[in-house]
Design an enzyme around this catalytic site. Structure first.
Site, mmCIF file in Angstrom:
data_model
loop_
_atom_site.group_PDB
_atom_site.id
_atom_site.type_symbol
_atom_site.label_atom_id
_atom_site.label_comp_id
_atom_site.label_asym_id
_atom_site.label_seq_id
_atom_site.Cartn_x
_atom_site.Cartn_y
_atom_site.Cartn_z
ATOM 1 N N TRP A 124 0.854 -1.193 0.000
ATOM 2 C CA TRP A 124 0.000 0.000 0.000
ATOM 3 C C TRP A 124 0.891 1.245 0.000
ATOM 4 O O TRP A 124 2.088 1.164 0.293
ATOM 5 C CB TRP A 124 -0.938 0.011 1.217
ATOM 6 N N GLU B 271 -3.234 9.217 -1.395
ATOM 7 C CA GLU B 271 -2.186 8.217 -1.484
ATOM 8 C C GLU B 271 -1.426 8.323 -2.806
ATOM 9 O O GLU B 271 -1.179 7.336 -3.494
ATOM 10 C CB GLU B 271 -2.781 6.826 -1.222
ATOM 11 N N GLU C 4 -18.287 6.218 -2.298
ATOM 12 C CA GLU C 4 -17.103 7.073 -2.231
ATOM 13 C C GLU C 4 -17.205 8.206 -3.253
ATOM 14 O O GLU C 4 -16.971 9.369 -2.939
ATOM 15 C CB GLU C 4 -15.860 6.237 -2.490
ATOM 16 N N ASP D 105 -0.224 11.934 -0.075
ATOM 17 C CA ASP D 105 -1.283 12.857 0.329
ATOM 18 C C ASP D 105 -2.540 12.098 0.760
ATOM 19 O O ASP D 105 -2.523 10.876 0.918
ATOM 20 C CB ASP D 105 -1.584 13.856 -0.793
#
Length: 373
Positions: A118, A171, A319, A168
């Site tokens: 990640w 990502e 989202e 940020d």
């Protein structure tokens, strides 16, 4: 502003459903999962998502649920005490710890690191959690000592590494120093300042000076230091994090609205290709929150209604939505990779609760915000 009874009933029903979605999916240990069914988020909790979700739940009046989240965050951070001590000692020796050794941005529900790769080094969530836990404690008259161990870890980590480039909110761009990240750190340090002996206000002032010198263009904040672009996260630097006020704050909101707001839905940034670059529920709520705080009640209501219009028949908020895609050709790639857009996203529901509270439509015994006529 006059609101019809039918409209008010619909908007309040979504607030009640938002609370139900968040608490239904809250892990027994207190973590708020980012999205309970989305392949890339399932089984993980972010301090960033969770801090805003907890703020919405706290405003709704569910003290116990918010307490459980903050208890979880406190346990996770206390469990990282030795790691942070080692990182700070290395920095004090003039060393630069590798990104892979820094605290992660997301955790398993038991507080561990993820098992899959990640974009993990992000500092914003640690500032957001400090802001969120202080906000919750103030609202409900709670003793912050309950979370002292985690608070101290977060403070030490941010004071040591606040100015280091990292990913940020989205990502991306680990090589940059992002203004929205600096704003979150500023907000957390100023919130916790009365409750720590660490000179955090000195750091907060250094952040403010740095952003003033390198993070503004044409009178408004920019996406990262030295950039000219704007980002949908920048309104958080005004409310709630207080990095800028006055003319710069107003100009930042205006720039975000001009470049990223279409019909009430807010994009992340113009170059966004994630799922084609749709409009994000949580960013619409963030801009609406700022408008409400600035006295633009009509603008805030516009965003609240837009969000409600994006809910599924069951009341779930995603989202993002695929209206006015910035780069529609990129959407299918992400669907093939991770499936359809995350829904429900708990952060979306938490932000809806915050904006609903700002506009006074949460239960009267839990909110003191302005009430619709």
């Amino acid at each position: 502003m006059i609101v019809s009874k039918i409209d008010l009933t619909r908007l309040r029903a979504l607030a009640h459903h938002s609370h139900a979605v968040i608490t239904e999916h809250q892990d027994a240990g207190g973590a708020y999962p980012a999205a309970p069914t989305f392949s890339a988020y399932k089984g993980y909790a972010w301090l960033r998502d969770g801090s805003f979700t907890a703020e919405g739940i706290s405003r709704y009046g569910d003290v116990a649920s918010a307490d459980r989240f903050h208890d979880w965050a406190d346990r996770v951070l206390r469990g990282r005490r030795t790691q942070v001590d080692d990182l700070c000692a290395a920095a004090a020796r003039g060393e630069r710890p590798a990104d892979s050794t820094m605290l992660p941005t997301r955790f398993t529900f038991d507080g561990g690191d993820g098992s899959d790769p990640w974009w993990d080094f992000q500092t914003d969530g640690y500032g957001m959690w400090l802001w969120s836990v202080v906000s919750h404690a103030h609202r409900h008259g709670l003793d912050l000592e309950r979370w002292r161990g985690g608070i101290d870890v977060a403070v030490d980590y941010l004071v040591a590494f606040w100015d280091r480039p990292c990913y940020d909110w989205w990502e991306e761009h680990v090589e940059q120093r992002h203004v929205s990240t600096l704003g979150a750190i500023h907000g957390g340090l100023t919130a916790i300042a009365p409750y720590t002996s660490v000179p955090v206000l000195e750091v907060a002032e250094r952040i403010r000076s740095l952003v003033d010198a390198e993070g503004t263009r044409d009178g408004h904040l920019t996406k990262w230091l030295g950039s000219s672009a704007v980002d949908g996260a920048l309104p958080a630097c005004v409310v709630p994090f207080g990095l800028v006020t006055g003319d710069v704050g107003a100009a930042t909101l205006a720039a975000v609205a001009r470049d990223l707001d279409v019909d009430g839905g807010v994009h992340r940034f113009r170059a966004d290709v994630f799922y084609g670059g749709g409009q994000w529920i949580l960013l619409s709520a963030l801009l609406g929150w700022n408008l409400a705080a600035a006295g633009d009640t009509a603008g805030a209501w516009r965003h609240l209604r837009w969000i409600a219009d994006q809910a599924s028949p069951e009341g779930d908020l995603p989202e993002q939505v695929a209206h006015h895609l910035l780069h529609p050709g990129a959407r299918d790639e992400w669907i093939a990779r991770w499936g359809t857009v995350a829904s429900p996203l708990l952060w979306s529901h938490g932000m809806y609760l915050i904006l609903a509270d700002e506009l006074g439509i949460l239960p009267k015994n839990t909110s003191s915000a302005r009430r619709p006529e």
